[in-house]
Scaffold this motif. Structure first.
Motif, mmCIF file in Angstrom:
data_model
loop_
_atom_site.group_PDB
_atom_site.id
_atom_site.type_symbol
_atom_site.label_atom_id
_atom_site.label_comp_id
_atom_site.label_asym_id
_atom_site.label_seq_id
_atom_site.Cartn_x
_atom_site.Cartn_y
_atom_site.Cartn_z
ATOM 1 N N LEU A 43 10.165 6.309 -10.780
ATOM 2 C CA LEU A 43 11.241 6.623 -9.847
ATOM 3 C C LEU A 43 12.001 7.839 -10.356
ATOM 4 O O LEU A 43 12.299 7.943 -11.551
ATOM 5 C CB LEU A 43 12.203 5.435 -9.706
ATOM 6 N N THR A 44 12.312 8.757 -9.471
ATOM 7 C CA THR A 44 12.968 9.999 -9.862
ATOM 8 C C THR A 44 14.247 10.209 -9.063
ATOM 9 O O THR A 44 14.499 9.535 -8.055
ATOM 10 C CB THR A 44 12.038 11.204 -9.633
ATOM 11 N N VAL A 45 15.027 11.172 -9.517
ATOM 12 C CA VAL A 45 16.244 11.552 -8.791
ATOM 13 C C VAL A 45 15.879 12.038 -7.390
ATOM 14 O O VAL A 45 16.575 11.766 -6.412
ATOM 15 C CB VAL A 45 17.011 12.639 -9.570
ATOM 16 N N GLN A 46 14.757 12.740 -7.297
ATOM 17 C CA GLN A 46 14.317 13.251 -5.990
ATOM 18 C C GLN A 46 13.980 12.103 -5.040
ATOM 19 O O GLN A 46 14.207 12.199 -3.829
ATOM 20 C CB GLN A 46 13.102 14.175 -6.158
ATOM 21 N N ASP A 47 13.435 10.999 -5.589
ATOM 22 C CA ASP A 47 13.179 9.821 -4.749
ATOM 23 C C ASP A 47 14.477 9.304 -4.145
ATOM 24 O O ASP A 47 14.537 8.961 -2.956
ATOM 25 C CB ASP A 47 12.522 8.707 -5.579
ATOM 26 N N LEU A 72 9.253 5.794 0.161
ATOM 27 C CA LEU A 72 8.737 5.743 -1.211
ATOM 28 C C LEU A 72 7.223 5.603 -1.232
ATOM 29 O O LEU A 72 6.554 6.176 -2.112
ATOM 30 C CB LEU A 72 9.392 4.600 -1.977
ATOM 31 N N ASP A 73 6.642 4.854 -0.281
ATOM 32 C CA ASP A 73 5.180 4.765 -0.218
ATOM 33 C C ASP A 73 4.568 6.143 0.008
ATOM 34 O O ASP A 73 3.553 6.505 -0.617
ATOM 35 C CB ASP A 73 4.759 3.822 0.912
ATOM 36 N N GLY A 99 2.378 7.946 -2.878
ATOM 37 C CA GLY A 99 0.961 7.872 -2.540
ATOM 38 C C GLY A 99 0.429 6.463 -2.477
ATOM 39 O O GLY A 99 -0.739 6.211 -2.819
ATOM 40 N N ILE A 100 1.247 5.524 -2.044
ATOM 41 C CA ILE A 100 0.816 4.129 -1.929
ATOM 42 C C ILE A 100 0.167 3.933 -0.560
ATOM 43 O O ILE A 100 0.822 4.062 0.473
ATOM 44 C CB ILE A 100 2.000 3.160 -2.089
ATOM 45 N N ARG A 101 -1.115 3.643 -0.553
ATOM 46 C CA ARG A 101 -1.833 3.456 0.697
ATOM 47 C C ARG A 101 -1.573 2.071 1.267
ATOM 48 O O ARG A 101 -1.120 1.171 0.573
ATOM 49 C CB ARG A 101 -3.325 3.671 0.476
ATOM 50 N N ALA A 138 2.584 -1.497 -4.673
ATOM 51 C CA ALA A 138 3.609 -0.487 -4.941
ATOM 52 C C ALA A 138 3.981 -0.475 -6.417
ATOM 53 O O ALA A 138 3.862 -1.494 -7.116
ATOM 54 C CB ALA A 138 4.841 -0.756 -4.090
ATOM 55 N N ASP A 139 4.428 0.678 -6.901
ATOM 56 C CA ASP A 139 4.888 0.798 -8.282
ATOM 57 C C ASP A 139 6.409 0.658 -8.363
ATOM 58 O O ASP A 139 7.030 1.129 -9.309
ATOM 59 C CB ASP A 139 4.441 2.118 -8.898
ATOM 60 N N TYR A 140 6.979 0.026 -7.386
ATOM 61 C CA TYR A 140 8.416 -0.240 -7.359
ATOM 62 C C TYR A 140 8.637 -1.557 -6.616
ATOM 63 O O TYR A 140 7.732 -2.055 -5.941
ATOM 64 C CB TYR A 140 9.162 0.896 -6.641
ATOM 65 N N GLN A 141 9.819 -2.116 -6.760
ATOM 66 C CA GLN A 141 10.164 -3.310 -6.002
ATOM 67 C C GLN A 141 11.554 -3.142 -5.409
ATOM 68 O O GLN A 141 12.406 -2.472 -5.988
ATOM 69 C CB GLN A 141 10.116 -4.559 -6.882
ATOM 70 N N ILE A 142 11.760 -3.742 -4.250
ATOM 71 C CA ILE A 142 13.028 -3.618 -3.532
ATOM 72 C C ILE A 142 13.643 -4.998 -3.370
ATOM 73 O O ILE A 142 12.960 -5.944 -2.973
ATOM 74 C CB ILE A 142 12.825 -2.973 -2.141
#
Length: 400
Positions: free
Chosen positions: A78-82, A243-244, A248-250, A255-259
């Motif tokens: 996760l980045t600031v740009q995200d 974020l997907d 690049g989450i197809r 996902a490489d993150y969780q909400i």
């Protein structure tokens, strides 16, 4: 023999050996006190977690990285740009604000005072409104401070107290891991959540924290705010889509993150604390069981010592029910006395903070623990009482 006479004989029997009676009640006392106090601690932890999460607001969405998540070729931090990409009136109309967050620890020093700050947060100004943090003294840092990576910091009240005591901290300098920051303000107290104290924090511009303290790795989280509580689900969907695409989450990929939103966090943590409370209550119940076994052992010793007395009473016409009732009454009175002491100790103990948690007494636990202590006296007193009642007068009188 009526009930009053049975109780009178039971009290006489208990007071004949006061030290032994006191020791017999000890196990029940500890068990009842443990039930009340441990359930109160679990309930207090649950209340603190609920208050902390509710304090964030009902429209807060948190995005966290998942280690090892996502497809190996496309997994990204996760980045600031995200975080900035989530502020999109077209792609995410239900997201009101989003703040990148980096969390680390640091040793703070001011003059001769040194203090380990458990949470140093690097973020942007929107973080304060998103998480309901208000300023009590001084001012918050600004977007210009973030852009210029100025080394300014807003302290939680616990951190400020630990470093400056009663002195005015605003405008003074503090060293974080040897890097000088200027105190811009002090936050209003929010309270602690068990071992985590929300007031023991230092919050600075994310650019300054990354430059000087944390480095430029993955963000610890992104804190987003939906436009309203009713729009949280829509905001989560929009955040996921953005974020997907960026990561690049197809479709169907991991996902490489969780909400999570505040309601989900509350449900998860409440479930965990409820499980914790049940486990604590089970441990306390074992103490009650051990106390009950102690009642049985002591009552058996008492019966053995008073065999001649039992024989004399039977010889003069005391019925079996009177002997049975007397020893059952003794066992029950011991348990009830231990239960009363346990309730008193549990209530007194619940007035103190334990491991950062303020216990919250559950009234039902008091009645349950006391009722169980009475039942323990009856249950574990049956065997020795029945043994006493079955003694034949001639055998009892011959006993040495």
């Amino acid at each position: 023999m009526n009930l009053l006479e049975i109780l009178r004989f039971a009290i006489r029997g208990l007071t004949a050996n006061k030290p032994r009676s006191a020791l017999t009640t000890l196990g029940i006392t500890i068990g009842v006190a443990a039930v009340i106090l441990l359930v109160a601690v679990g309930n207090g932890a649950s209340a603190a977690v609920a208050a902390s999460i509710q304090g964030l607001g009902t429209n807060v969405v948190t995005v966290s990285p998942v280690r090892g998540g996502g497809q190996s070729a496309t997994a990204r931090p996760l980045t600031v740009q995200d975080a900035h990409a989530l502020i999109d009136p077209i792609g995410a109309p239900d997201v009101k604000a989003a703040s990148p967050v980096v969390t680390t620890t640091a040793t703070a020093a001011q003059g001769q005072t040194s203090y380990d700050v458990p949470s140093v947060v690097g973020t942007e100004p929107a973080y304060f409104t998103t998480t309901n943090r208000e300023i009590a003294d001084g001012a918050l840092f600004t977007a210009e401070d973030v852009a210029a990576a100025r080394k300014v910091v807003v302290l939680g009240p616990t951190t400020a107290q630990s470093l400056f005591g009663t002195a005015e901290p605003v405008g003074r300098n503090v060293l974080l891991n040897g890097i000088q920051f200027t105190v811009a303000g002090v936050l209003r107290a929010q309270g602690s959540t068990g071992p985590q104290n929300a007031d023991d924090v230092a919050i600075a511009p994310i650019s300054a924290v990354q430059n000087s303290l944390a480095g430029y790795g993955s963000l610890s989280q992104i804190v987003a705010q939906a436009t309203s509580a009713d729009a949280v689900s829509l905001a989560q969907t929009e955040i996921t889509a953005i974020l997907d695409a960026r990561h690049g989450i197809r479709a169907g990929g991991t996902a490489d993150y969780q909400i999570q939103n505040s309601a989900q966090l509350l449900a998860t943590r409440t479930s965990a604390t409820e499980t914790f409370t049940v486990l604590l209550a089970a441990v306390a119940a074992i103490s009650l069981l051990v106390g009950g076994i102690g009642v049985t052992n002591i009552m058996l010793v008492t019966v053995t010592e008073r065999i001649r007395e039992i024989g004399i009473r039977k010889a003069v016409g005391a019925p079996r029910a009177a002997i049975l009732g007397q020893f059952l009454a003794e066992a029950t009175m011991l348990s009830l006395f231990g239960g009363l002491l346990g309730v008193a100790i549990g209530l007194i103990g619940s007035r103190f903070t334990i491991s950062g948690i303020q216990p919250v007494v559950v009234p039902s636990s008091i009645f349950l623990a006391f009722a169980v202590s009475a039942l323990i006296g009856l249950f574990f007193g049956v065997f020795p009482a029945n043994r006493a009642a079955k003694l034949r007068p001639i055998d009892a009188l011959r006993h040495e």
